[in-house]
Scaffold this motif. Structure first.
Motif, PDB file in Angstrom:
ATOM      1  N   GLU A  29      54.686   9.609  56.907  1.00 45.76           N
ATOM      2  CA  GLU A  29      55.008  10.481  55.778  1.00 45.76           C
ATOM      3  C   GLU A  29      53.752  10.858  55.005  1.00 45.76           C
ATOM      4  O   GLU A  29      53.562  12.011  54.633  1.00 45.76           O
ATOM      5  CB  GLU A  29      56.017   9.788  54.856  1.00 45.76           C
ATOM      6  CG  GLU A  29      57.418   9.706  55.417  1.00 45.76           C
ATOM      7  CD  GLU A  29      58.327   8.818  54.573  1.00 45.76           C
ATOM      8  OE1 GLU A  29      59.556   8.884  54.773  1.00 45.76           O
ATOM      9  OE2 GLU A  29      57.802   8.053  53.741  1.00 45.76           O
ATOM     10  N   PHE A  30      52.896   9.861  54.772  1.00 44.15           N
ATOM     11  CA  PHE A  30      51.648  10.136  54.053  1.00 44.15           C
ATOM     12  C   PHE A  30      50.787  11.111  54.852  1.00 44.15           C
ATOM     13  O   PHE A  30      50.195  12.051  54.294  1.00 44.15           O
ATOM     14  CB  PHE A  30      50.879   8.843  53.799  1.00 44.15           C
ATOM     15  CG  PHE A  30      49.608   9.052  53.014  1.00 44.15           C
ATOM     16  CD1 PHE A  30      49.619   8.973  51.633  1.00 44.15           C
ATOM     17  CD2 PHE A  30      48.410   9.355  53.655  1.00 44.15           C
ATOM     18  CE1 PHE A  30      48.459   9.188  50.892  1.00 44.15           C
ATOM     19  CE2 PHE A  30      47.247   9.567  52.929  1.00 44.15           C
ATOM     20  CZ  PHE A  30      47.274   9.482  51.543  1.00 44.15           C
ATOM     21  N   ILE A  43      47.220  12.966  45.431  1.00 43.71           N
ATOM     22  CA  ILE A  43      47.130  12.309  46.740  1.00 43.71           C
ATOM     23  C   ILE A  43      45.725  11.746  46.883  1.00 43.71           C
ATOM     24  O   ILE A  43      44.741  12.500  46.830  1.00 43.71           O
ATOM     25  CB  ILE A  43      47.429  13.297  47.887  1.00 43.71           C
ATOM     26  CG1 ILE A  43      48.801  13.953  47.688  1.00 43.71           C
ATOM     27  CG2 ILE A  43      47.360  12.593  49.235  1.00 43.71           C
ATOM     28  CD1 ILE A  43      49.051  15.122  48.628  1.00 43.71           C
ATOM     29  N   GLN A  59      56.066   5.344  47.270  1.00 37.35           N
ATOM     30  CA  GLN A  59      55.852   4.565  48.489  1.00 37.35           C
ATOM     31  C   GLN A  59      56.224   5.399  49.708  1.00 37.35           C
ATOM     32  O   GLN A  59      57.379   5.768  49.890  1.00 37.35           O
ATOM     33  CB  GLN A  59      56.673   3.269  48.457  1.00 37.35           C
ATOM     34  CG  GLN A  59      56.358   2.349  47.291  1.00 37.35           C
ATOM     35  CD  GLN A  59      54.898   1.924  47.261  1.00 37.35           C
ATOM     36  OE1 GLN A  59      54.310   1.623  48.305  1.00 37.35           O
ATOM     37  NE2 GLN A  59      54.313   1.894  46.065  1.00 37.35           N
ATOM     38  N   LEU A  60      55.220   5.696  50.532  1.00 38.20           N
ATOM     39  CA  LEU A  60      55.449   6.487  51.729  1.00 38.20           C
ATOM     40  C   LEU A  60      55.072   5.690  52.974  1.00 38.20           C
ATOM     41  O   LEU A  60      54.195   4.823  52.926  1.00 38.20           O
ATOM     42  CB  LEU A  60      54.608   7.770  51.705  1.00 38.20           C
ATOM     43  CG  LEU A  60      54.825   8.742  50.542  1.00 38.20           C
ATOM     44  CD1 LEU A  60      53.894   9.947  50.696  1.00 38.20           C
ATOM     45  CD2 LEU A  60      56.276   9.204  50.468  1.00 38.20           C
ATOM     46  N   PRO A 108      43.539   9.883  49.509  1.00 40.85           N
ATOM     47  CA  PRO A 108      43.463   9.408  50.894  1.00 40.85           C
ATOM     48  C   PRO A 108      42.807   8.045  51.037  1.00 40.85           C
ATOM     49  O   PRO A 108      43.248   7.208  51.826  1.00 40.85           O
ATOM     50  CB  PRO A 108      42.633  10.495  51.595  1.00 40.85           C
ATOM     51  CG  PRO A 108      42.742  11.679  50.717  1.00 40.85           C
ATOM     52  CD  PRO A 108      42.856  11.167  49.327  1.00 40.85           C
ATOM     53  N   LEU A 125      60.252  12.678  52.931  1.00 41.15           N
ATOM     54  CA  LEU A 125      59.205  13.031  51.962  1.00 41.15           C
ATOM     55  C   LEU A 125      59.786  13.724  50.737  1.00 41.15           C
ATOM     56  O   LEU A 125      59.484  13.360  49.596  1.00 41.15           O
ATOM     57  CB  LEU A 125      58.196  13.975  52.630  1.00 41.15           C
ATOM     58  CG  LEU A 125      56.912  13.369  53.185  1.00 41.15           C
ATOM     59  CD1 LEU A 125      56.110  14.438  53.904  1.00 41.15           C
ATOM     60  CD2 LEU A 125      56.089  12.729  52.081  1.00 41.15           C
ATOM     61  N   HIS A 127      49.628  14.725  53.401  1.00 45.23           N
ATOM     62  CA  HIS A 127      48.204  14.991  53.219  1.00 45.23           C
ATOM     63  C   HIS A 127      47.767  16.185  54.049  1.00 45.23           C
ATOM     64  O   HIS A 127      46.992  17.044  53.586  1.00 45.23           O
ATOM     65  CB  HIS A 127      47.392  13.746  53.599  1.00 45.23           C
ATOM     66  CG  HIS A 127      45.929  13.879  53.318  1.00 45.23           C
ATOM     67  ND1 HIS A 127      44.963  13.501  54.218  1.00 45.23           N
ATOM     68  CD2 HIS A 127      45.264  14.377  52.246  1.00 45.23           C
ATOM     69  CE1 HIS A 127      43.765  13.741  53.705  1.00 45.23           C
ATOM     70  NE2 HIS A 127      43.920  14.269  52.514  1.00 45.23           N
ATOM     71  N   HIS A 174      45.169   5.574  50.141  1.00 40.59           N
ATOM     72  CA  HIS A 174      46.474   5.813  50.769  1.00 40.59           C
ATOM     73  C   HIS A 174      47.568   5.776  49.699  1.00 40.59           C
ATOM     74  O   HIS A 174      48.595   5.102  49.830  1.00 40.59           O
ATOM     75  CB  HIS A 174      46.756   4.766  51.858  1.00 40.59           C
ATOM     76  CG  HIS A 174      47.679   5.256  52.930  1.00 40.59           C
ATOM     77  ND1 HIS A 174      49.039   5.108  52.878  1.00 40.59           N
ATOM     78  CD2 HIS A 174      47.417   5.925  54.065  1.00 40.59           C
ATOM     79  CE1 HIS A 174      49.587   5.647  53.946  1.00 40.59           C
ATOM     80  NE2 HIS A 174      48.617   6.153  54.685  1.00 40.59           N
ATOM     81  N   GLU A 175      47.316   6.532  48.630  1.00 40.93           N
ATOM     82  CA  GLU A 175      48.153   6.455  47.434  1.00 40.93           C
ATOM     83  C   GLU A 175      48.649   7.843  47.050  1.00 40.93           C
ATOM     84  O   GLU A 175      47.912   8.821  47.093  1.00 40.93           O
ATOM     85  CB  GLU A 175      47.332   5.851  46.299  1.00 40.93           C
ATOM     86  CG  GLU A 175      48.051   5.696  44.983  1.00 40.93           C
ATOM     87  CD  GLU A 175      47.142   5.103  43.927  1.00 40.93           C
ATOM     88  OE1 GLU A 175      47.391   3.955  43.525  1.00 40.93           O
ATOM     89  OE2 GLU A 175      46.176   5.774  43.505  1.00 40.93           O
ATOM     90  N   VAL A 176      49.913   7.908  46.654  1.00 40.81           N
ATOM     91  CA  VAL A 176      50.510   9.144  46.154  1.00 40.81           C
ATOM     92  C   VAL A 176      51.134   8.850  44.798  1.00 40.81           C
ATOM     93  O   VAL A 176      51.894   7.882  44.651  1.00 40.81           O
ATOM     94  CB  VAL A 176      51.581   9.695  47.117  1.00 40.81           C
ATOM     95  CG1 VAL A 176      52.286  10.906  46.506  1.00 40.81           C
ATOM     96  CG2 VAL A 176      50.951  10.077  48.444  1.00 40.81           C
TER      97      VAL A 176
END
Length: 229
Positions: free
Chosen positions: A162-163, A142, A157-158, A144, A205, A167, A147-149
Motif C-alpha cells: 500500500e505504501f 509521505i 498504518q499501511l 519514504p 488505501l 508513494h 516509511h511513514e504516512v
C-alpha cells in the motif's frame, strides 16, 4: 534561447497545420510528419524534445512508433504525448505501458494539448523526483525514509505494498499509471502484487486514508492517478 523542438505526427493535414501554428506561437520549434515512417525518419534526422503522436496512422501506427522509439537506447527517453480517438482504451493502455508520458483524446482543444505538452516538458526538465524526498500534498505527508504516512498530523498504518503504491502515484501528481506499471514499480522479492490485486490495494488505501483517499482517482479503462490539487 530557442524553445524545445517538438515533432507532431498526424495524418490529418488540418490538425498538423493547426498544431504547428499554435505550438509555434508558444515559441516551440515544430516539425510535422504525416505517417509513422516519416516520423521515424524525422527522429533519426534530428531528435526532438517531445513528440505529439497520433495512434491511428497509415502504415506504421502510433503504437509501433512508440515501441520502436522506446526500444532504442538513443530515443527511449523522448517524451511522447499520444493522441487518440475516444473508445480506444486498449490502445491508451498499450501506449502507457510502452512508455508514453500522457495522452489526449480527439476532439481536443489546442490549449489543452499545449498545457499537457508544457507539463510533460517541465517534468522532463526537472527529472525524476528523488525517491527519498518527503512529499506534502494538502493534509497528506509521505516520508519514504521513515516509511511513514501522516494525514492531518496523525499516522496511517499501511502495508508495504500500500505504501509503495501511494508513494509511486503521489510522486507524479496527475500522471496516469496502468495496473501493470504499478505492479512493476512496487512488487519485490518479499512481497507480491498482481494486476488484479492492485484494485484491492487501492480500496484499502482509500479506506485507511479517509477523505485524503479521494486524491486517488480511477481512470476508467486505464488505471489510476493521484490528484494533487
Amino acid at each position: 534561447m530557442a524553445k524545445e523542438k517538438i515533432l507532431v505526427v498526424d495524418d490529418e493535414e488540418d490538425i498538423l497545420e493547426l498544431l504547428k501554428f499554435k505550438l509555434s506561437k508558444e515559441g516551440y520549434q515544430v516539425t510535422c510528419a504525416a505517417s509513422g515512417e516519416e516520423a521515424l525518419r524525422c527522429v533519426r534526422s534530428e531528435v526532438p524534445d517531445l513528440i505529439v503522436l497520433d495512434i491511428m496512422l497509415p502504415g506504421i501506427d502510433g503504437i509501433e512508433v512508440t515501441r520502436g522509439l522506446k526500444n532504442d537506447f538513443d530515443t527511449k527517453n523522448i517524451p511522447i504525448v499520444m493522441v487518440t480517438a475516444k473508445g480506444e482504451e486498449a490502445d491508451i493502455v498499450t501506449g502507457l505501458e510502452l512508455g508514453a508520458d500522457d495522452y489526449i483524446t480527439k476532439p481536443f482543444s489546442p490549449r489543452i494539448l499545449i498545457a499537457r505538452v508544457k507539463t510533460v516538458l517541465r517534468r522532463r526538465e526537472k527529472g525524476s523526483q528523488d525517491k527519498t524526498e518527503v512529499i506534502r500534498i494538502h493534509n497528506l505527508l509521505i516520508h519514504p525514509g521513515r516509511h511513514e504516512v501522516l494525514v492531518n498530523g496523525g499516522p496511517v498504518q499501511l502495508t508495504f505494498a500500500e505504501f509503495g503504491i501511494l508513494h509511486y502515484l503521489a510522486r507524479r501528481p496527475g500522471w496516469v499509471f496502468t495496473r501493470s506499471q504499478i505492479v512493476d514499480e512496487v512488487r519485490g522479492d518479499d512481497y507480491y502484487v498482481t494486476d488484479r490485486s492492485v484494485d484491492v490495494q487501492i480500496v484499502g488505501l482509500r479506506r485507511k486514508l479517509g477523505p485524503a483517499g479521494n486524491h486517488i482517482e480511477t481512470v476508467r479503462g486505464v488505471g489510476y492517478r493521484f490528484r494533487g490539487y
